[in-house]
Design an enzyme around this catalytic site. Structure first.
Site: not given
Length: 321
Positions: A159, A280, A272, A124, A232, A209, A282, A224
Site C-alpha cells: 500500500k 494504522e 485500525d 501508515k 479491503r 476502527r 489515523n 469494517r
C-alpha cells in the site's frame, strides 16, 4: 465556547455518516458557537494567522441542515478552540495548513489535533513506533527488498503511504501473480516509498476502527467487514460497518498508545486493528462516530466534546494545546 472548524465544504457532508456533523450537533446542543472555514480561507497577514470563517447555525429543515451567516476574517486566537477536520489526502496544501495552524497556536490559538502531532504521525508510518503490536512490516522503495519480503511471507499487502479509504491497496498471494506490476506501479519504478505488510487473515472478520479520545478508548469499535470478495474493509471501499465491544487485545493496544498520543496533542485518534495487529494510526480526520452511536447508543460525540472542553480549558490556563 466559540469553536472554529476547518473542514471540507458543508454542502458535501453526508450527515447520516459524518463524524464532524456529530461533533457540531453535540457542541451546538451545549450552546457552543460554531464557525466554519475551508483551507482556502486560512491566511496570514501582518504576521497574524486568521480565517475567513462563517458562523453556522444547525437547523432541521427539508433540504437543509445548516444556515451560514456572512463570513468575517478573524484571528484564530479569537476562538476558544480550533478543530482540524479537513479530510485527507495529506498533500502539500494540507502540510501548509499545519504550518499556519502551528503559527496560530504560538499566537494563542488552541488547535485540536495539534498541528505538529498531525504532521509527525503519518497514518501508515506511525505504527513503526509501536511495532510490538504490528504484523511483519517493511517500508521501502527498493523492488528487490519488496520482492524478498513477499518471498518470505508469501501473502502480502502492498500500500502507498499517502492513501486513504483503502485506495491503492493490493494483495499479492503465494503465487506471486502481478507482484512485479504491483511493485512497479506503487513505487513508480523505485521512485516512491511504500509499505508491505504480511496479510492478516482476520480481515475477513473486519478491520476494526478503535476511537481514542483524550487518551481513552471508546468502549466499542467499528468492525469494517469486506464485502463481495474485497480484501479491503474500508467503508469507502464498500465494507459493512458493525459495532462491537472492544476485545481484551483491543484495549491493550488502545491503553498502550492512548496516553502517549494524547500527550502529543492528539485529542482524537482512530486506531485500525485487524485481529491482534495494529495496522494504522489515523490522526487527520478520524471517523465512525455516527455508526457506533447509532448501533450501540454510546454517545461518542458527547465523549469528544467533553474532552474538547477540558482540553481547551486546560490550554487556556497554560496546559497542553
Amino acid at each position: 465556547m466559540k469553536i472554529a472548524i476547518l473542514a471540507d465544504r458543508l454542502e458535501l457532508f453526508n450527515i447520516k455518516k459524518d463524524s464532524t456533523y456529530a461533533m457540531m450537533r453535540e457542541a451546538a446542543a451545549r450552546g457552543h458557537e460554531l464557525h466554519v472555514f475551508e483551507q482556502r480561507h486560512l491566511l496570514c497577514e501582518g504576521g497574524v494567522v486568521s480565517a475567513h470563517a462563517a458562523r453556522v447555525r444547525l437547523v432541521d429543515e427539508d433540504g437543509a441542515w445548516f444556515h451560514r451567516e456572512a463570513a468575517a476574517t478573524q484571528p484564530l486566537s479569537a476562538f476558544d478552540a480550533v478543530l482540524m477536520r479537513k479530510d485527507p489526502p495529506f498533500d502539500m496544501e494540507y502540510l501548509y495548513s499545519t504550518y499556519l495552524l502551528e503559527v496560530a497556536q504560538r499566537q494563542g490559538a488552541r488547535v485540536f489535533n495539534r498541528p505538529s502531532g498531525v504532521r509527525e504521525h503519518n497514518e501508515k508510518l506511525a505504527i513503526i513506533e509501536f511495532s510490538r503490536f504490528c504484523a511483519p512490516t517493511l517500508v521501502s522503495r527498493e523492488p528487490s527488498r519488496l520482492r524478498a519480503f513477499h518471498a518470505e511471507h508469501r501473502d502480502v499487502i502492498f500500500k502507498p503511504l499517502d492513501g486513504m479509504g483503502g485506495a491503492g491497496i493490493f494483495r499479492v498471494r503465494e503465487d506471486g501473480m502481478n507482484l512485479g506490476a504491483t511493485i512497479e506501479m506503487l513505487t513508480r519504478d523505485g521512485a516512491v516509498t511504500i509499505m508491505a505488510q504480511r496479510y492478516i487473515p482476520a480481515i475477513s472478520d473486519g478491520d476494526k476502527r478503535i476511537l481514542v479520545i483524550g487518551g481513552k478508548p471508546v468502549p466499542h469499535a467499528l468492525a469494517r467487514i469486506p464485502q463481495g470478495g474485497e480484501v479491503r474493509g474500508n467503508l469507502a471501499a464498500g465494507g459493512r460497518g458493525e459495532a462491537r465491544p472492544l476485545t481484551e487485545r483491543d484495549r491493550e493496544i488502545a491503553d498502550a498508545l492512548g496516553p502517549t498520543l494524547a500527550a502529543r496533542g492528539l485529542l482524537l485518534v482512530g486506531l485500525d486493528v485487524i485481529g491482534a495487529h495494529l495496522t494504522e494510526i489515523n490522526v487527520t480526520s478520524p471517523t465512525c462516530f455516527r455508526e457506533i452511536m447509532q448501533q450501540t447508543g454510546f454517545d461518542v460525540a458527547g465523549m469528544f466534546i467533553d474532552a474538547l472542553e477540558a482540553a481547551a480549558s486546560a490550554s487556556a490556563h497554560g496546559g497542553l494545546a
